[in-house]
Design a protein around this motif. Sequence first.
Motif, PDB file in Angstrom:
ATOM      1  N   CYS A 135      -3.344   6.696  11.922  1.00 16.47           N
ATOM      2  CA  CYS A 135      -3.137   7.409  10.954  1.00 16.47           C
ATOM      3  C   CYS A 135      -3.031   6.441   9.626  1.00 16.47           C
ATOM      4  N   GLY A 136      -3.179   5.158   9.793  1.00 17.18           N
ATOM      5  CA  GLY A 136      -3.069   4.237   8.706  1.00 17.18           C
ATOM      6  C   GLY A 136      -1.831   3.552   8.156  1.00 17.18           C
ATOM      7  N   ASN A 137      -0.758   3.729   9.063  1.00 14.29           N
ATOM      8  CA  ASN A 137       0.531   3.398   8.876  1.00 14.29           C
ATOM      9  C   ASN A 137       0.841   2.138   9.595  1.00 14.29           C
ATOM     10  N   GLY A 138       1.484   1.125   9.033  1.00 19.11           N
ATOM     11  CA  GLY A 138       1.871  -0.393   9.646  1.00 19.11           C
ATOM     12  C   GLY A 138       2.976  -0.097  10.151  1.00 19.11           C
ATOM     13  N   HIS A 139       4.020   0.727   9.858  1.00 19.76           N
ATOM     14  CA  HIS A 139       5.335   0.643  10.317  1.00 19.76           C
ATOM     15  C   HIS A 139       5.859   2.169  10.194  1.00 19.76           C
ATOM     16  N   PHE A 140       6.939   2.488  11.267  1.00 21.46           N
ATOM     17  CA  PHE A 140       7.445   3.694  11.018  1.00 21.46           C
ATOM     18  C   PHE A 140       9.094   3.623  11.534  1.00 21.46           C
ATOM     19  N   THR A 141       9.711   4.804  11.445  1.00 25.43           N
ATOM     20  CA  THR A 141      10.895   4.950  11.664  1.00 25.43           C
ATOM     21  C   THR A 141      11.221   5.622  12.963  1.00 25.43           C
ATOM     22  N   TYR A 142      12.179   5.220  13.782  1.00 25.34           N
ATOM     23  CA  TYR A 142      12.289   5.921  15.090  1.00 25.34           C
ATOM     24  C   TYR A 142      13.733   5.680  15.508  1.00 25.34           C
ATOM     25  N   LYS A 143      14.463   6.632  15.879  1.00 19.14           N
ATOM     26  CA  LYS A 143      15.966   6.379  16.303  1.00 19.14           C
ATOM     27  C   LYS A 143      16.629   5.503  15.501  1.00 19.14           C
TER      28      LYS A 143
ATOM     29  N   SER B  63       0.660  -1.199  -0.160  1.00 17.42           N
ATOM     30  CA  SER B  63      -0.167  -0.075   0.034  1.00 17.42           C
ATOM     31  C   SER B  63       0.861   1.191  -0.122  1.00 17.42           C
ATOM     32  N   ASN B  64       2.132   1.058   0.448  1.00 21.24           N
ATOM     33  CA  ASN B  64       2.925   2.238   0.154  1.00 21.24           C
ATOM     34  C   ASN B  64       4.035   2.002  -1.018  1.00 21.24           C
TER      35      ASN B  64
ATOM     36  N   VAL C 249       6.161  -9.127   0.760  1.00 23.99           N
ATOM     37  CA  VAL C 249       4.909  -8.039   0.482  1.00 23.99           C
ATOM     38  C   VAL C 249       3.841  -8.276   1.404  1.00 23.99           C
ATOM     39  N   ASP C 250       4.110  -7.175   2.257  1.00 22.66           N
ATOM     40  CA  ASP C 250       3.548  -7.684   3.747  1.00 22.66           C
ATOM     41  C   ASP C 250       2.325  -6.961   3.780  1.00 22.66           C
ATOM     42  N   PHE C 251       1.189  -7.877   4.205  1.00 24.23           N
ATOM     43  CA  PHE C 251       0.148  -7.215   4.505  1.00 24.23           C
ATOM     44  C   PHE C 251      -0.247  -7.575   6.252  1.00 24.23           C
ATOM     45  N   ASP C 252       0.673  -7.851   7.018  1.00 21.45           N
ATOM     46  CA  ASP C 252       0.791  -8.337   8.369  1.00 21.45           C
ATOM     47  C   ASP C 252       1.436  -7.334   9.243  1.00 21.45           C
ATOM     48  N   ASP C 253       2.674  -7.848   9.536  1.00 18.05           N
ATOM     49  CA  ASP C 253       3.401  -6.945  10.658  1.00 18.05           C
ATOM     50  C   ASP C 253       3.763  -5.556  10.351  1.00 18.05           C
ATOM     51  N   GLY C 254       4.014  -5.079   9.085  1.00 16.52           N
ATOM     52  CA  GLY C 254       4.456  -4.022   8.514  1.00 16.52           C
ATOM     53  C   GLY C 254       3.315  -3.160   7.810  1.00 16.52           C
ATOM     54  N   HIS C 255       2.215  -3.571   7.790  1.00 12.43           N
ATOM     55  CA  HIS C 255       1.117  -2.906   7.084  1.00 12.43           C
ATOM     56  C   HIS C 255      -0.146  -2.781   8.153  1.00 12.43           C
TER      57      HIS C 255
ATOM     58  N   PRO D 135      -4.104  -2.595   8.036  1.00 10.19           N
ATOM     59  CA  PRO D 135      -5.155  -2.874   7.022  1.00 10.19           C
ATOM     60  C   PRO D 135      -6.423  -2.379   7.001  1.00 10.19           C
ATOM     61  N   THR D 136      -6.161  -0.941   6.998  1.00  7.60           N
ATOM     62  CA  THR D 136      -7.708   0.069   6.415  1.00  7.60           C
ATOM     63  C   THR D 136      -7.997  -0.412   5.125  1.00  7.60           C
ATOM     64  N   TRP D 137      -9.346  -0.159   4.664  1.00  6.09           N
ATOM     65  CA  TRP D 137      -9.907  -0.790   3.612  1.00  6.09           C
ATOM     66  C   TRP D 137      -9.044   0.035   2.311  1.00  6.09           C
ATOM     67  N   ARG D 138      -8.640   1.386   2.476  1.00  4.63           N
ATOM     68  CA  ARG D 138      -8.080   1.614   1.661  1.00  4.63           C
ATOM     69  C   ARG D 138      -6.623   1.143   1.343  1.00  4.63           C
ATOM     70  N   ASN D 139      -5.969   0.871   2.352  1.00  7.42           N
ATOM     71  CA  ASN D 139      -4.794   0.166   2.058  1.00  7.42           C
ATOM     72  C   ASN D 139      -4.804  -1.115   1.618  1.00  7.42           C
ATOM     73  N   GLN D 140      -5.980  -1.927   2.109  1.00  7.06           N
ATOM     74  CA  GLN D 140      -6.104  -2.985   1.424  1.00  7.06           C
ATOM     75  C   GLN D 140      -6.215  -2.943  -0.200  1.00  7.06           C
ATOM     76  N   ILE D 141      -7.041  -2.318  -0.536  1.00  8.06           N
ATOM     77  CA  ILE D 141      -7.304  -2.188  -2.017  1.00  8.06           C
ATOM     78  C   ILE D 141      -6.195  -1.728  -2.667  1.00  8.06           C
ATOM     79  N   VAL D 142      -5.462  -0.720  -1.996  1.00  7.23           N
ATOM     80  CA  VAL D 142      -4.318  -0.198  -2.885  1.00  7.23           C
ATOM     81  C   VAL D 142      -3.240  -1.224  -3.009  1.00  7.23           C
ATOM     82  N   GLY D 143      -2.869  -1.925  -1.901  1.00  8.19           N
ATOM     83  CA  GLY D 143      -1.897  -3.047  -1.846  1.00  8.19           C
ATOM     84  C   GLY D 143      -2.421  -4.051  -2.634  1.00  8.19           C
ATOM     85  N   LEU D 144      -3.486  -4.753  -2.597  1.00 10.05           N
ATOM     86  CA  LEU D 144      -3.845  -5.936  -3.482  1.00 10.05           C
ATOM     87  C   LEU D 144      -3.714  -5.505  -5.087  1.00 10.05           C
ATOM     88  N   TYR D 145      -4.213  -4.209  -5.371  1.00  4.62           N
ATOM     89  CA  TYR D 145      -4.143  -3.857  -6.821  1.00  4.62           C
ATOM     90  C   TYR D 145      -2.759  -3.462  -7.382  1.00  4.62           C
TER      91      TYR D 145
END
Length: 533
Positions: A421-429, A98-99, A116-122, A124-134
């Motif tokens: 915010c709809g993000n499955g992962h982020f960077t920190y430190k 979805s990113n 291609v991650d729909f789990d730990d780093g994702h 699953p908003t409805w928008r993210n699912q559709i964008v990612g699958l497509y």
Amino acid sequence: MNNIMIEINDCPLGLETEYQTLFTKKASNFLAELFLEFEPRINQLYYDRCLRKYELKKSTNSPQFLRTKQRQDKTWMVKPVPGRLADRRLDLGDVSPSNSNHFYEALNAEVQGIQVDFDDGHCPTWRNQIVGLYNVYKVVHGKDDKILKSLKELPILMLRPRAWNMTEHNIMINGKKIPGAIVDFAILMYHNGSRLYEENSGPCFYLSKLESATEARLWNDIFIWTQNRLNIPHASIKACVLIENILASFEMEEILFELKDHSLGLNCGIWDYAASIIAKFGNRSDFILPDRNKYVNMKRHFLKKYMELVVQVCHSRGAHATGGMAAQIANGVSPLKAIISKILEIQAGVDGFMVYDVELVPYMNQLWNKICNTKINQLDHIPTDLISEADLLKMPSGGVTNIGLKHNVEVSILFVYNWLCGNGHFTYKDSVEDSATAEISRSQVWQWITHTAKLEENCEIITFELIRELTQNFVKSTIPSLDKKYLIAAANIFLDIVSSAEPPDFITTYLNDHYVFRRIHGSSVINRYNHKL
């Protein structure tokens, strides 16, 4: 003939083409048929998990290796993998499709595979699912103008559907919400499975958070049903099981056996695995995990032996054994820390591992070439040490540091914030944080409160009041660009989780079902399909 009602929420604004491509009547019918075929066994899976969890909680017994025919018979082997899959040295991990920008960057990297991650780093908003699958659909079918290479020239897409703990709230079949794992697998396979097989590029899957060989057998039967339904040859689907649950580590032989024709080996990763120990045994004082930043790493006995066992079991059965993901973000800084950790894994005999940052790819490729020369795997390396149940359950000694406690609080809150915010992962430190690091962070905080652990620096007892104070201070002092409303909501959700008498097994399940998340990302308009089976 049974009448089936399929209800699918309408598409988010601006995704009409993507939605109509993915959720055709035939694809929706395939999804419904797959779910209904296996619904009784899926329900049994959930029941068995609950029963096993509470049997462990009321007992002082520890899990044991199974004494099965599969374990005692040393002659069976997994089916050899096709040519491209013999080389598993380097995958990019946590690549949520979805990113789009990150997904495209990964497709052009010099790696063997992409998780291609729909789990730990994702998320699953409805928008993210559709964008990612497509996005996956476009790449597989050569419909993406940004990708000029053929499937055979691209890294192999290692599709990672959601785990069984996640429900898809946007789809109902006969009035029932269904597991996210079934939705992701069905739509991915229906649209892409035949094409991936024809191009010698899969279909390949990562299977997350399995807890037993029975669960592996369920997936294997789903694979067989799907191959028959889509007219794909038997054993076309290949799957790598992530051994990220402490109970699964006692059934590795049996898990491999159940997926024998469809196996792509086993994978080991540190944080989900460590968090599962707290989820299963966190009420026991003999299973307290110390500060993860200071005392928990792959050199510690219980994790070192866990990795050795993955390698031993896999290689003795002709299967690949892969290690975890290097979460470091380069940012122009020396990747020495990531390199050292991966040297240890290669020396342990793994056939591959993951990194997140594309900048680390050249360093890791050089590392493989330097240590293994032209060898594309280490299947001939079979450790012979006898590994016992006690080895896997020997908790490291150590305490809790003030820095480590604060870091766990911060990672937990920021993960919840990013999910809102709809993000499955982020960077920190300079590290990527996903649900795995969030799991261990919030689990440790809960465990330290429950068992009144003390800080090393001043022997202060870790109480809920201390955690609330650290949370409030972090919210007040954190990055100004963050949405304060979401940040406060995230902090309150975190405090609810760590103060629970019975904390959730998975933070993502808790968030996915939480009214705040669903209010932000929910949809209420439904398309209905009648279908006769």
